[in-house]
Every structure is written in structure tokens, then in C-alpha cells.
Scaffold this active site. Sequence first.
Site, PDB file in Angstrom:
ATOM      1  N   TYR A 197       1.167  -0.851   0.041  1.00 20.60           N
ATOM      2  CA  TYR A 197      -0.140   0.543   0.474  1.00 20.60           C
ATOM      3  C   TYR A 197       1.121   1.344  -0.063  1.00 20.60           C
ATOM      4  O   TYR A 197       1.838   1.292  -0.405  1.00 20.60           O
ATOM      5  CB  TYR A 197      -0.856  -0.556   0.966  1.00 20.60           C
ATOM      6  CG  TYR A 197      -1.793  -1.296   1.091  1.00 20.60           C
ATOM      7  CD1 TYR A 197      -3.255  -0.963  -0.458  1.00 20.60           C
ATOM      8  CD2 TYR A 197      -1.587  -2.292   1.721  1.00 20.60           C
ATOM      9  CE1 TYR A 197      -3.753  -2.561  -0.700  1.00 20.60           C
ATOM     10  CE2 TYR A 197      -2.960  -3.475   1.451  1.00 20.60           C
ATOM     11  CZ  TYR A 197      -3.623  -3.355   0.156  1.00 20.60           C
ATOM     12  OH  TYR A 197      -4.331  -4.151   0.147  1.00 20.60           O
ATOM     13  N   ARG A 244       2.991  -1.178  11.333  1.00 17.24           N
ATOM     14  CA  ARG A 244       2.825  -2.660  10.395  1.00 17.24           C
ATOM     15  C   ARG A 244       3.801  -2.502   8.748  1.00 17.24           C
ATOM     16  O   ARG A 244       3.870  -1.617   8.132  1.00 17.24           O
ATOM     17  CB  ARG A 244       1.606  -3.628   9.749  1.00 17.24           C
ATOM     18  CG  ARG A 244       1.723  -4.731   9.351  1.00 17.24           C
ATOM     19  CD  ARG A 244       0.141  -5.769   9.611  1.00 17.24           C
ATOM     20  NE  ARG A 244      -0.048  -7.065   9.835  1.00 17.24           N
ATOM     21  CZ  ARG A 244      -0.776  -7.632   9.142  1.00 17.24           C
ATOM     22  NH1 ARG A 244      -1.246  -7.143   8.691  1.00 17.24           N
ATOM     23  NH2 ARG A 244      -0.616  -8.903   9.307  1.00 17.24           N
ATOM     24  N   TYR A 376     -14.818 -11.195   1.924  1.00 16.63           N
ATOM     25  CA  TYR A 376     -15.528  -9.890   1.541  1.00 16.63           C
ATOM     26  C   TYR A 376     -16.664  -9.918   0.989  1.00 16.63           C
ATOM     27  O   TYR A 376     -16.616  -8.528   0.434  1.00 16.63           O
ATOM     28  CB  TYR A 376     -14.798  -9.509   0.288  1.00 16.63           C
ATOM     29  CG  TYR A 376     -13.198  -9.630   1.087  1.00 16.63           C
ATOM     30  CD1 TYR A 376     -12.062  -9.590   1.921  1.00 16.63           C
ATOM     31  CD2 TYR A 376     -12.100 -10.326  -0.210  1.00 16.63           C
ATOM     32  CE1 TYR A 376     -10.848  -9.165   1.598  1.00 16.63           C
ATOM     33  CE2 TYR A 376     -11.034 -10.202   0.827  1.00 16.63           C
ATOM     34  CZ  TYR A 376     -10.357  -9.741   1.272  1.00 16.63           C
ATOM     35  OH  TYR A 376      -8.740  -9.529   1.482  1.00 16.63           O
TER      36      TYR A 376
HETATM   37  C1  PHB Z   1      -7.463  -7.200   1.318  1.00 15.83           C
HETATM   38  O1  PHB Z   1      -6.934  -7.647   1.190  1.00 15.83           O
HETATM   39  O2  PHB Z   1      -8.024  -6.373   1.503  1.00 15.83           O
HETATM   40  C2  PHB Z   1      -5.906  -6.903   2.225  1.00 15.83           C
HETATM   41  C3  PHB Z   1      -5.008  -7.825   1.964  1.00 15.83           C
HETATM   42  C4  PHB Z   1      -3.535  -6.792   2.800  1.00 15.83           C
HETATM   43  C5  PHB Z   1      -3.634  -5.852   3.796  1.00 15.83           C
HETATM   44  C6  PHB Z   1      -4.260  -4.746   3.725  1.00 15.83           C
HETATM   45  C7  PHB Z   1      -6.117  -5.401   3.210  1.00 15.83           C
HETATM   46  O3  PHB Z   1      -2.642  -5.001   4.350  1.00 15.83           O
END
Ligand code: PHB
Length: 397
Positions: A197, A244, A376
Site C-alpha cells: 500500500y 506494520r 469480503y
Molecule cells: C485485502 O486483501 O483486502 C488486504 C490485504 C492486505 C492488507 C490489507 C487488505 O494489508
Amino acid sequence: MSFKTDFKPIALKDTNLFKPIKVGNTELKHRAVFPPLTRRRAIYPGNIPNKDWAATYYDQRSQRPGTMLITEGTFISPQAGGYDHVPGIWSEDQITQWEKIFNKIHDNKSFVWVQLWALGRQSTPDTLARDGLRYDSASDGIYMNDQSKELAEKSNNPQHGITKDEIKQYIKEYIQAAKNSLAAGADGVEIHAANGYLLNQFLDPKSNHRTDEYGGSIENRSRFTLEVVDALVDAIGEDKIGIRLSPYGTYGNVSGGTEPLIVAQYSHVIGELEKRAKAGKRLAYIHLVEPRVTDPSLAEGVGEYHDGTNDFVYSIWKGLIIRAGNLALYPEITKEFIKDGRTLIGFGRYWIANPDFPDRLEKGQPLNNYDRDTFYSLTSEGYIDYPTYDEAIKSMY
Ligand code: PHB
């Protein structure tokens, strides 16, 4: 509900996992941590935590007193987001819902940290365009994959390497989101600098091609992340902040362990955090994704990286460490990791399916299977309907 059959649980009650530990200002009664888990059930429009289900979900998973929970990734601002069903923490409506959730967790005598999230190029350029927002990253045009490129071009929202002023704006938004988190009653915040990210896009040489002081060298690529850390330390205090990192992660098309300088990159960041700690500003914890999971979108065991470990972090950082990554089914590995007195363990996917997960770890009870299809989905199914061990046993007779 069925139990996982090809797995032999081991009772961990006599290990360090069930010894108390202090994290920030919170006194935990055990060291199993509920880690950040995207569940995509927030309300659109508004990115508001689900009013019908979210408080119950967190209530169920915080039943054991003295548990540490980290929320699902939570957008610091609209510009940091772009997923319609992920919650944020910038508006009054959002803060009000979070407050209800945090109250449930605190009623259970457990604790909660908010994971502060900015997506960068992992976002959806068309959704951002719909809302008049940029498609941001460290660099122009270094797309994550062909699909993102196509979507960005189609929606006339090409990937944008953020300017220094825009970096400053993000930092302001991190500060406001951290303050909002505490105002809603959270015990702390976690800076999400992992899993490809926005902050990870700055850290990584594959996604960061900048030529200013935010790119080009390890020190420069670390700058944005460390500026966020320093800004939050000033704003809310180091004891309310964790971070993190995923040194070996490849999710979102970042380097992972095949990049020879990746351990050097993270050693620098972590060394800088330890320098600040020695000067009196020790963050509450560092949260590491294990090389056991390089891509969280894959099933457990797929995409493991075997040619490196996170052990280097212990040589640099002298504070608390949370380790996460496919550990629920590997109590022997958990037992090894937890021997270290400053280690906690995050267990994600099986805590989704086992609301009483710490009790099961303690007693060595079997685990409910999880249903990946509802991770999800916009349903209460697969969210708040997983049984405790006692409920599961009862339903079997
Ligand atoms: C996700 O797949 O939505 C996802 C994966 C890892 C992350 C955050 C979200 O750190």
C-alpha cells in the site's frame, strides 16, 4: 459448522502466549493478537462501519478479557481510499459508529488499535475518478499491473506520483485520523506500511522511481514513512503507535525477498525507529508479516518465501514485536516464536471463523473451518454467525 479435520491442535496454555504483557498503556492478559482484517462490509456512501453487524463482530472477537484487537484497515481520508465498503475515520458518522464498536470491546475489558490505511496505487482509479480524487502513488505511471493501467487510462485518472505538498497533506490526514481514533476511544493506532500500500510503495524500489528526497536511496525511500511516524509521535505520543511492515511481501507488485537490498531497506527503517526509541520515543510495537505470507490474497501455504526470516529485526529493534502469517494451524511454530519474551502473535483467518479463538488456543480445541467466499461479502453470513466451541459442539448433537 464443521471443524478442521487435518489439523492436530496443541494446548498453548503453559507457554508465554498466555502470560500478560503491557503494550502501550494497555495491560494484555495474553499475547494472541487479533490482526487487521479487511471485511468490506462498511456502508456506501460514506465508508461508515456497518451499523447492523460491525459492533457484534468485534464484540464476539473480544470476549476474552485482556485481548488486543487491531481494526480492519481504515482509511484516513477519502483521498487515501477508493474501496466503497471499507470504513474510514474522518467523518462524524464514522467516528460515532467506531465509538460504539470500541465501547463493546472495552466492555469486554479488551483493547483496540485502529489500523490507519492509505491505498495508493492499490486503489481503484475509476472509483476515485467518480469521486473526483487522484490515483496516487510514489511515482507517475509505475502501475501495479496491466489491469490497473487500463482502468486508470479508461477513467482518465492516470497514476500520479504525489508532490511534496501532497505528502504533507497525507501526513496531516494521518494526524487527524489518529486523533479521531483516540477521540472515538481507541487505545492506539497502527500505521499500515505493509502489503504494497501507499507507504510500502514509497519504501520499495520497484514502485518508487522518484528523484527527489523521497526516492533514489534507502534513506530517501524511508522518509515518508518516518515522517508519518514522527508526526504521529508528536500528535498522540509514541506509546499509542505501532507500525506494520512486510519485508518479504510481494502483494501489490513490490519486491519481496528477491531484491538483494530489501533487508537493508527495512533494517534502515527499523534502525531509525530504534534510534528514536533510545532517545525516549519507543513505539508500542512493530508488527511484521512473516515470509510465510508474501501475498495475503492467496490461500494459506501458497507463496511462502523460504530464503529469509524476520529474525534480523530482533538484532535491531529492542521493543515489542507482533508476528503474523499463517500460524493458527502451526502451534509448534507459534511455540518457538513465543519463547521470546517480547513477541506477540497475530492470528487472522482462523479468528474470523472462531470468535473464541484465544480460548481454543489455550485449551488446544479444534477449529471451525472458515468460508473464504464470505471474507469480503456484504452479508452477515460469514461475519457474525460463526459459533464458539461450545455452540459448535451443541449444534453437532
Ligand atoms: C485485502 O486483501 O483486502 C488486504 C490485504 C492486505 C492488507 C490489507 C487488505 O494489508
